[in-house]
Design an enzyme around this catalytic site. Structure first.
Site, PDB file in Angstrom:
ATOM      1  N   HIS A  40       1.029  -1.203   0.012  1.00 10.47           N
ATOM      2  CA  HIS A  40      -0.044  -0.137   0.052  1.00 10.47           C
ATOM      3  C   HIS A  40       0.731   1.316  -0.054  1.00 10.47           C
ATOM      4  O   HIS A  40       1.865   1.288   0.914  1.00 10.47           O
ATOM      5  CB  HIS A  40      -1.067   0.022   1.146  1.00 10.47           C
ATOM      6  CG  HIS A  40      -1.941   1.139   1.352  1.00 10.47           C
ATOM      7  ND1 HIS A  40      -1.566   1.957   2.208  1.00 10.47           N
ATOM      8  CD2 HIS A  40      -3.004   1.460   0.635  1.00 10.47           C
ATOM      9  CE1 HIS A  40      -2.695   2.825   1.935  1.00 10.47           C
ATOM     10  NE2 HIS A  40      -3.413   2.651   1.098  1.00 10.47           N
ATOM     11  N   HIS A  64      -8.638   7.770  -3.329  1.00 12.51           N
ATOM     12  CA  HIS A  64      -9.003   6.179  -3.452  1.00 12.51           C
ATOM     13  C   HIS A  64     -10.112   5.740  -4.431  1.00 12.51           C
ATOM     14  O   HIS A  64     -10.552   4.702  -4.824  1.00 12.51           O
ATOM     15  CB  HIS A  64      -9.034   5.319  -2.311  1.00 12.51           C
ATOM     16  CG  HIS A  64      -7.826   5.579  -1.428  1.00 12.51           C
ATOM     17  ND1 HIS A  64      -7.529   6.529  -0.722  1.00 12.51           N
ATOM     18  CD2 HIS A  64      -6.733   4.593  -1.240  1.00 12.51           C
ATOM     19  CE1 HIS A  64      -6.263   6.341  -0.061  1.00 12.51           C
ATOM     20  NE2 HIS A  64      -6.047   4.936  -0.469  1.00 12.51           N
ATOM     21  N   ARG A 141      -5.038  22.897  11.198  1.00 14.11           N
ATOM     22  CA  ARG A 141      -5.125  22.526   9.905  1.00 14.11           C
ATOM     23  C   ARG A 141      -5.126  20.997   9.800  1.00 14.11           C
ATOM     24  O   ARG A 141      -3.945  20.424   9.842  1.00 14.11           O
ATOM     25  CB  ARG A 141      -4.294  23.301   9.101  1.00 14.11           C
ATOM     26  CG  ARG A 141      -4.369  22.588   7.446  1.00 14.11           C
ATOM     27  CD  ARG A 141      -5.641  23.316   6.770  1.00 14.11           C
ATOM     28  NE  ARG A 141      -5.769  22.676   5.161  1.00 14.11           N
ATOM     29  CZ  ARG A 141      -6.543  21.645   5.025  1.00 14.11           C
ATOM     30  NH1 ARG A 141      -7.025  20.884   5.937  1.00 14.11           N
ATOM     31  NH2 ARG A 141      -6.620  21.382   3.607  1.00 14.11           N
ATOM     32  N   CYS A 191      -0.665  28.902   6.942  1.00 18.03           N
ATOM     33  CA  CYS A 191      -1.033  28.038   6.128  1.00 18.03           C
ATOM     34  C   CYS A 191      -1.214  28.610   4.711  1.00 18.03           C
ATOM     35  O   CYS A 191      -1.398  29.805   4.504  1.00 18.03           O
ATOM     36  CB  CYS A 191      -2.569  27.555   6.224  1.00 18.03           C
ATOM     37  SG  CYS A 191      -3.592  26.481   5.083  1.00 18.03           S
ATOM     38  N   TYR A 329      -0.926  23.171  -3.108  1.00 16.05           N
ATOM     39  CA  TYR A 329       0.240  24.003  -2.329  1.00 16.05           C
ATOM     40  C   TYR A 329       1.060  24.436  -3.624  1.00 16.05           C
ATOM     41  O   TYR A 329       2.403  24.529  -3.405  1.00 16.05           O
ATOM     42  CB  TYR A 329       1.283  23.218  -1.515  1.00 16.05           C
ATOM     43  CG  TYR A 329       0.126  23.106  -0.210  1.00 16.05           C
ATOM     44  CD1 TYR A 329      -0.725  24.023   0.354  1.00 16.05           C
ATOM     45  CD2 TYR A 329      -0.048  21.468   0.139  1.00 16.05           C
ATOM     46  CE1 TYR A 329      -1.653  23.523   1.392  1.00 16.05           C
ATOM     47  CE2 TYR A 329      -0.825  21.291   1.149  1.00 16.05           C
ATOM     48  CZ  TYR A 329      -1.524  22.075   1.722  1.00 16.05           C
ATOM     49  OH  TYR A 329      -2.592  21.777   2.886  1.00 16.05           O
TER      50      TYR A 329
HETATM   51  N1  MTE Z   1       1.086  17.376   9.074  1.00 17.44           N
HETATM   52  C1  MTE Z   1       0.141  16.142   9.090  1.00 17.44           C
HETATM   53  N2  MTE Z   1       0.711  14.835   9.506  1.00 17.44           N
HETATM   54  N3  MTE Z   1      -1.492  16.118   8.811  1.00 17.44           N
HETATM   55  C2  MTE Z   1      -1.759  17.452   8.240  1.00 17.44           C
HETATM   56  O1  MTE Z   1      -3.033  17.321   7.877  1.00 17.44           O
HETATM   57  N4  MTE Z   1      -1.370  19.656   7.869  1.00 17.44           N
HETATM   58  C3  MTE Z   1      -0.169  20.668   7.360  1.00 17.44           C
HETATM   59  C4  MTE Z   1       0.824  20.779   8.324  1.00 17.44           C
HETATM   60  N5  MTE Z   1       1.327  19.479   8.930  1.00 17.44           N
HETATM   61  C5  MTE Z   1      -0.937  18.649   8.338  1.00 17.44           C
HETATM   62  C6  MTE Z   1       0.354  18.323   8.567  1.00 17.44           C
HETATM   63  C7  MTE Z   1      -0.918  22.063   7.169  1.00 17.44           C
HETATM   64  S1  MTE Z   1      -1.420  22.290   5.425  1.00 17.44           S
HETATM   65  C8  MTE Z   1      -0.559  22.863   7.724  1.00 17.44           C
HETATM   66  S2  MTE Z   1      -1.163  24.610   7.463  1.00 17.44           S
HETATM   67  C9  MTE Z   1       0.084  22.897   9.245  1.00 17.44           C
HETATM   68  O2  MTE Z   1       0.261  21.359   9.347  1.00 17.44           O
HETATM   69  C10 MTE Z   1      -0.906  23.219  10.361  1.00 17.44           C
HETATM   70  O3  MTE Z   1      -0.283  23.036  11.376  1.00 17.44           O
HETATM   71  P1  MTE Z   1      -1.162  23.324  12.727  1.00 17.44           P
HETATM   72  O4  MTE Z   1      -2.412  22.468  12.782  1.00 17.44           O
HETATM   73  O5  MTE Z   1      -0.291  22.839  14.093  1.00 17.44           O
HETATM   74  O6  MTE Z   1      -1.729  24.666  12.999  1.00 17.44           O
HETATM   75 MO    MO Z   2      -1.944  24.329   5.199  1.00 18.92          MO
END
Ligand code: MTE
Ligand code: MO
Length: 513
Positions: A40, A64, A141, A191, A329
């Site tokens: 996977h 998926h 987020r 973000c 992004y």
């Molecule tokens: N890391 C993991 N494992 N999962 C996630 O969804 N989101 C990312 C990042 N790291 C994310 C992640 C995004 S898009 C952002 S903007 C930031 O974490 C947000 O960090 P925060 O929730 O601590 O503010």
């Molecule tokens: Mo983000």
């Protein structure tokens, strides 16, 4: 194949993540995924669905929902869900696990954009009020659920590091904390979608993504170990990484729920880059929403690279292949609505940004000129008088790559004339150099304040009338130390995903005349 057996859901539950043969349900079918797990692409994360229905997870990992994945799954079909457990041909709702059932409780003041997964912005008053955003008001987020690691097992949490030649070195969190020096930095996470709502409204064009206002940004003090120390210990030649001679070009981070992204090796090993593997936030253990027990913290870069619930680092000659690196992004031209994702670079360092987070009108006040005429009566200007309206503003400004904010400009007439806000001396020592804990770059935001007057003309219509109540727009824009500044309009930087919405922040204010 109707000759296949039927299973009660209670039977499927016995084949959970810990079982020798994990099963999943998709629609009304039962699959034994034992042989799929090693192949996977997202790794073991598929086990999160074992013992229950995979469908709520596929609603999250929508990638998926394709024939290709259904075809793979069909090889593992072993039977069907028993009729007794089906409602309209599917397992009853209450029989299906909620992937978000274990998510932590959140502060009610956070502004929820989506509850599952949790996406919430910091309220405006908390943005402007403190240099360090309190942990429970820091924006959240999440692309998926919040992985659960309890306190008792946090020290045993394993981070695997794989070098380009395939060598793997593993560290428990406890080893990381004891073996390496701790390093503290204060840094913003922002973000790429911060202010997307402003771009949508300002350009009059829709954008695809969470409609964040100005609160998908926060600032905190982080403590952890230097990524470069850990990479060196794992056997990576830091000097080669710095000189560009190494075949390793990227560092991939991946989290327990299979979110992943990468940064260039140059940032990872830069002695001034301050990239840490953080276990603490504002002197407390990382909260679950922010990556407990370990996250990458890549200051100056888009927050999407600061991977939470970090359990895997992979050194590679190419970028992470995750959708968050390759198919998200990124920005494109305002005219480009069908895009070639590979044609644009992934967002790394952030551009210059600012926002107004507080506005207070303080009422009409006579100037020497206006009191010479009719002046103010009952708190309102009389006919012929031209007093001023006192106004207080506050906000934040931030630039990526460690570039500091040198100026925030304010305009009350659409950008024809400007005046300067006052930058607060947060994080700066007496000699102007960063105070301890600020790291090697300007990784934190600068808060700013403005106290001044808006001339009555700003509130007047073409006939010179401002009665009974009229509005005007206040504008803020910031400039960083390489003299990059924010674009005037969102239309100019519109992109279909609404990333990097950094146009001048315009806020309407209204006064009674
Ligand atoms: N890391 C993991 N494992 N999962 C996630 O969804 N989101 C990312 C990042 N790291 C994310 C992640 C995004 S898009 C952002 S903007 C930031 O974490 C947000 O960090 P925060 O929730 O601590 O503010
Ligand atoms: Mo983000």
């Amino acid at each position: 194949d109707p000759s296949l057996p039927r299973f009660r859901i209670s039977e499927v539950r016995k084949h959970g993540a810990g079982a020798e043969n994990p099963w999943v349900i998709h629609e009304d079918k039962v699959y034994d995924i034992t042989d799929w797990i090693p192949a996977h692409p997202g790794g073991q994360v598929i086990l999160r669905a074992a013992g229950g229905s995979i469908d709520p997870y596929w609603d999250i990992f929508s990638i998926h929902k394709s024939q290709y994945v259904y075809d793979i799954l069909s090889q593992y079909l072993i039977g069907y869900v028993d009729q007794a457990d089906l409602v309209n041909g599917k397992p009853a709702q209450e029989q299906i696990e909620d992937p978000f059932a274990d998510d932590p409780v959140r502060h009610p003041a956070l502004i929820t954009k989506t509850a599952k997964p949790r996406n919430a912005e910091t309220p405006e008053d908390a943005l402007g009020a403190q240099f360090l955003t309190p942990n429970d008001l820091f924006y959240v987020r999440n692309h998926m659920w919040v992985p659960k690691i309890d306190e008792a097992s946090a020290d045993a949490h394993v981070l695997s590091i794989e070098l380009l030649d395939g060598t793997v070195r593993q560290y428990t969190l406890k080893e990381l904390k004891t073996k390496f020096a701790s390093h503290k930095i204060t840094a913003v996470l922002q973000c790429s979608g911060n202010r997307r709502k402003h771009m949508t409204e300002g350009s009059g064009r829709s954008t695809n993504g969470l409609q964040w206002a100005a609160g998908a940004i926060s600032n905190a003090s982080w403590e952890g170990v230097l990524l470069s120390d850990v990479l060196a210990d794992a056997g990576f030649d830091i000097k080669e990484g710095l000189s560009g001679a190494s075949e390793t070009k990227h560092v991939h981070f991946s989290g327990l729920e299979a979110y992943a992204s990468s940064i260039p090796i140059r940032k990872a090993v830069d002695p001034q880059g301050d990239v840490i593997l953080a276990y603490s936030m504002n002197d407390e253990p990382l909260p679950r929403d922010h990556g407990y027990p370990l996250r990458a913290l890549v200051p100056g870069h888009v927050a999407a690279r600061s991977v939470k619930w970090l359990n895997q680092i992979t050194l590679s000659d190419e970028e992470s292949t995750s959708q968050w690196q390759r198919k998200d992004y990124k920005c494109f031209g305002p005219n480009e609505t069908k895009v070639d994702w590979d044609a644009a670079p992934a967002i790394q360092e952030m551009p210059v940004q600012s926002a107004i987070t507080g506005v207070k009108l303080r009422g009409w006040r006579d100037t020497p000129e206006s009191s010479a005429s009719a002046g103010i009566k009952d708190g309102k200007p009389t006919k012929g008088a031209a007093p001023v309206q006192g106004i207080s503003l506050n906000g934040y400004a931030f630039s990526g790559g460690g570039r500091s904010i040198i100026r925030v400009d304010i305009s009350f007439d659409g950008g024809s004339s400007w005046t300067q806000a006052q930058l607060l001396p947060d994080g700066v020592g007496k000699d102007g150099s960063p105070s301890p804990g600020q790291g090697h770059g300007a990784w934190s935001w600068k808060r700013w304040r403005f106290d001044g007057d808006i001339p009555m003309t700003a509130f007047q219509d073409q006939e010179g009338s401002c009665s009974p109540r009229r509005c005007t727009t206040v504008i803020a824009k910031a400039t960083d130390d390489v003299y990059n500044t924010q674009p005037e309009s969102h239309a100019a930087t519109w992109n279909l995903r609404g990333n990097l919405a950094t146009a001048w922040h315009r806020v309407q204010v209204c006064a009674d005349c």
